[in-house]
Enzyme design. Structure first.
Site, short mmCIF file in Angstrom:
data_model
loop_
_atom_site.label_atom_id
_atom_site.label_comp_id
_atom_site.label_asym_id
_atom_site.label_seq_id
_atom_site.Cartn_x
_atom_site.Cartn_y
_atom_site.Cartn_z
N ARG A 163 0.83 -1.22 0.00
CA ARG A 163 0.00 0.00 0.00
C ARG A 163 0.86 1.27 0.00
O ARG A 163 0.50 2.29 0.60
CB ARG A 163 -0.93 0.04 1.22
CG ARG A 163 -1.96 -1.07 1.29
CD ARG A 163 -2.95 -0.97 0.14
NE ARG A 163 -4.13 -1.80 0.36
CZ ARG A 163 -4.25 -3.08 0.02
NH1 ARG A 163 -3.23 -3.71 -0.56
NH2 ARG A 163 -5.37 -3.74 0.23
N SER A 235 -10.89 -1.05 2.66
CA SER A 235 -10.15 -1.16 3.93
C SER A 235 -9.86 0.23 4.46
O SER A 235 -9.26 1.04 3.76
CB SER A 235 -8.80 -1.86 3.70
OG SER A 235 -8.99 -3.14 3.18
N GLU A 331 -5.46 3.66 6.12
CA GLU A 331 -5.10 3.56 4.71
C GLU A 331 -5.77 4.72 3.94
O GLU A 331 -5.26 5.19 2.93
CB GLU A 331 -5.59 2.22 4.15
CG GLU A 331 -5.00 1.96 2.78
CD GLU A 331 -5.66 0.83 2.02
OE1 GLU A 331 -6.16 -0.11 2.60
OE2 GLU A 331 -5.63 0.94 0.78
N1 EPU Z 1 -10.93 -11.41 9.51
C1 EPU Z 1 -11.76 -11.56 10.60
N2 EPU Z 1 -12.77 -10.66 10.78
C2 EPU Z 1 -13.01 -9.66 9.92
C3 EPU Z 1 -12.16 -9.51 8.80
C4 EPU Z 1 -11.11 -10.40 8.62
O1 EPU Z 1 -11.59 -12.47 11.42
O2 EPU Z 1 -13.97 -8.90 10.15
C5 EPU Z 1 -9.84 -12.40 9.29
C6 EPU Z 1 -10.19 -13.32 8.11
O3 EPU Z 1 -10.96 -14.42 8.51
C7 EPU Z 1 -8.82 -13.74 7.62
C8 EPU Z 1 -7.98 -12.50 7.88
O4 EPU Z 1 -8.66 -11.74 8.86
O5 EPU Z 1 -8.29 -14.77 8.42
C9 EPU Z 1 -7.71 -11.69 6.61
O6 EPU Z 1 -8.96 -11.25 6.04
P1 EPU Z 1 -9.14 -10.96 4.47
O7 EPU Z 1 -8.71 -12.13 3.68
O8 EPU Z 1 -10.53 -10.47 4.27
O9 EPU Z 1 -8.07 -9.84 4.15
P2 EPU Z 1 -7.64 -8.51 4.89
O10 EPU Z 1 -6.23 -8.67 5.31
O11 EPU Z 1 -8.63 -8.12 5.94
C10 EPU Z 1 -6.63 -7.40 2.74
C11 EPU Z 1 -6.74 -6.10 1.99
C12 EPU Z 1 -8.03 -6.09 1.17
C13 EPU Z 1 -7.98 -7.26 0.19
C14 EPU Z 1 -7.83 -8.58 0.99
C15 EPU Z 1 -7.61 -9.76 0.10
C16 EPU Z 1 -5.56 -4.49 3.32
C17 EPU Z 1 -5.64 -3.25 4.16
N3 EPU Z 1 -6.71 -4.98 2.89
O12 EPU Z 1 -7.70 -7.45 3.68
O13 EPU Z 1 -8.03 -4.88 0.41
O14 EPU Z 1 -9.15 -7.33 -0.60
O15 EPU Z 1 -6.65 -8.49 1.84
O16 EPU Z 1 -6.34 -9.70 -0.44
O17 EPU Z 1 -4.47 -4.96 3.05
C18 EPU Z 1 -8.81 -2.63 0.26
O18 EPU Z 1 -7.65 -2.29 0.29
O19 EPU Z 1 -9.76 -1.82 0.20
C19 EPU Z 1 -9.14 -4.06 0.38
C20 EPU Z 1 -10.39 -4.50 0.48
#
Ligand code: EPU
Length: 336
Positions: A163, A235, A331
């Site tokens: 990012r 995010s 972010e």
């Molecule tokens: N999780 C929870 N509760 C929640 C959300 C997530 O327990 O409410 C857990 C999930 O179960 C999983 C882990 O956290 O074990 C990661 O969740 P997820 O795969 O949804 O990814 P993230 O790390 O929360 C990042 C990006 C997203 C992108 C996804 C998939 C950032 C800040 N965000 O989210 O990007 O779509 O990975 O690669 O890095 C964006 O930037 O707007 C965005 C949506």
């Protein structure tokens, strides 16, 4: 061509759906038009806006908001293995992904359905499902606002990281992106190891470009709010990075905590998980809350002001700091 508007409402120009006005809004449809406009002695504060999907307005913007309407796409080089595609900064991101998938060019499929435009893909280094735009970017063309010079940044110059790019750092606020060139591949090299992506692709009949795109779209649609229906900026926070020592201590106390080992020895945590553990899915603050399927996404429940969103976000940051001793950084760019 240049289109100019004064006292312009930004309500439909930010996915949070926050009302704010720009003193002036300028849309340009070519590099020449932009240079001619800036060359007449432009002064004052400026802000470049793409799809408005990573912005939070907390007041009016007393300067000029620039928006690119450069939408041409051109193959600048094609070999047996690669395609170099030069894309106008005003092209809708997901339209570009759909176009490359239809053409049978590999690389952008994991980045399906990310809101926003091509210019911002380089500034934010947008990423999802194990791929970042910077992995595919060959070069970025800009106009430097101060002297109207045409500038070229190679991938190395861009200094891409999670990012992050030079346009959020040393060159912040100094440039208007006009074109981004992506290197795409003619042979498959799918990245399916993130989360349940591979299972989803298998369910759809196996790894093809169309199936990977469909799988990513379905996962996103199930987890993330549609900006056309619920105001948000995707995010809101970045995933925090902690030392291996801190990560081990947290894992002892919270064995279910998701953790991702980074190559530099540090460990990335999931902001969404941390926020959910602090109970925010159950406790909205009047007009603001977190999304029911992804706590990392702060949502406008209707009629929220930018300052209400910011107050809510500070309460979230404080709670995560208190419970886990981890600092969350935003972010989203706060403007106004
Ligand atoms: N999780 C929870 N509760 C929640 C959300 C997530 O327990 O409410 C857990 C999930 O179960 C999983 C882990 O956290 O074990 C990661 O969740 P997820 O795969 O949804 O990814 P993230 O790390 O929360 C990042 C990006 C997203 C992108 C996804 C998939 C950032 C800040 N965000 O989210 O990007 O779509 O990975 O690669 O890095 C964006 O930037 O707007 C965005 C949506």
């Amino acid at each position: 061509m240049i289109k100019q508007f004064d006292a312009y409402s930004l309500l439909n120009r930010n996915t949070f759906g926050i009302e704010a006005k720009a003193a002036r809004f300028v849309e340009f449809s070519s590099t020449d038009a932009l240079r001619a406009f800036l060359g007449t002695g432009f002064a004052g504060e400026s802000l470049v806006i793409g799809g408005g999907s990573n912005l939070l307005f907390v007041g009016d913007f007393d300067g000029t908001v620039f928006h690119s309407a450069i939408t041409d796409i051109e193959i600048v080089e094609e070999t047996a293995t690669d395609v170099l595609l030069r894309v106008g900064s005003g092209v809708n991101w997901d339209d570009l992904v759909a176009y490359t998938v239809e053409k049978g060019w590999y690389g952008l499929e994991n980045l399906s359905l990310i809101p926003g435009e091509v210019g911002a893909s380089a500034v934010q280094n947008v990423g999802a499902y194990g791929v970042e735009a910077g992995d595919l970017i060959e070069k970025v063309e800009t106009i430097r606002i101060a002297d109207v010079a045409a500038c070229l940044f190679t991938k190395i110059d861009c200094d891409f990281a999670y990012r992050h790019s030079i346009f959020k750092d040393a060159e912040k606020g100094k440039h208007i992106v006009t074109y981004v060139t992506y290197r795409l591949k003619k042979a498959a090299d799918f990245k399916l190891s993130y989360g349940n992506l591979k299972d989803k692709v298998d369910e759809l009949g196996g790894a093809t470009l169309a199936n990977v795109r469909r799988a990513v779209c379905e996962i996103r649609e199930a987890k993330l709010p549609n900006p056309a229906e619920i105001g948000s900026a995707g995010s809101f926070f970045m995933n925090p990075v902690v030392t291996a020592e801190k990560a081990a201590q947290l894992k002892d106390e919270y064995p279910a905590m998701p953790q991702y080992q980074l190559s530099d020895g540090n460990v990335k945590l999931s902001a969404g998980w941390l926020i959910e553990q602090c109970g925010w899915k159950q406790t909205p603050h009047s007009h603001v809350g977190v999304y029911k399927h992804q706590a990392l996404v702060v949502v406008n429940l209707g009629g929220a002001t930018g300052n209400e969103v910011l107050d809510f976000a500070s309460a979230v940051v404080d709670s995560v700091k208190e419970k886990f001793g981890v600092c969350l950084n935003m972010e989203v760019n706060v403007i106004g």
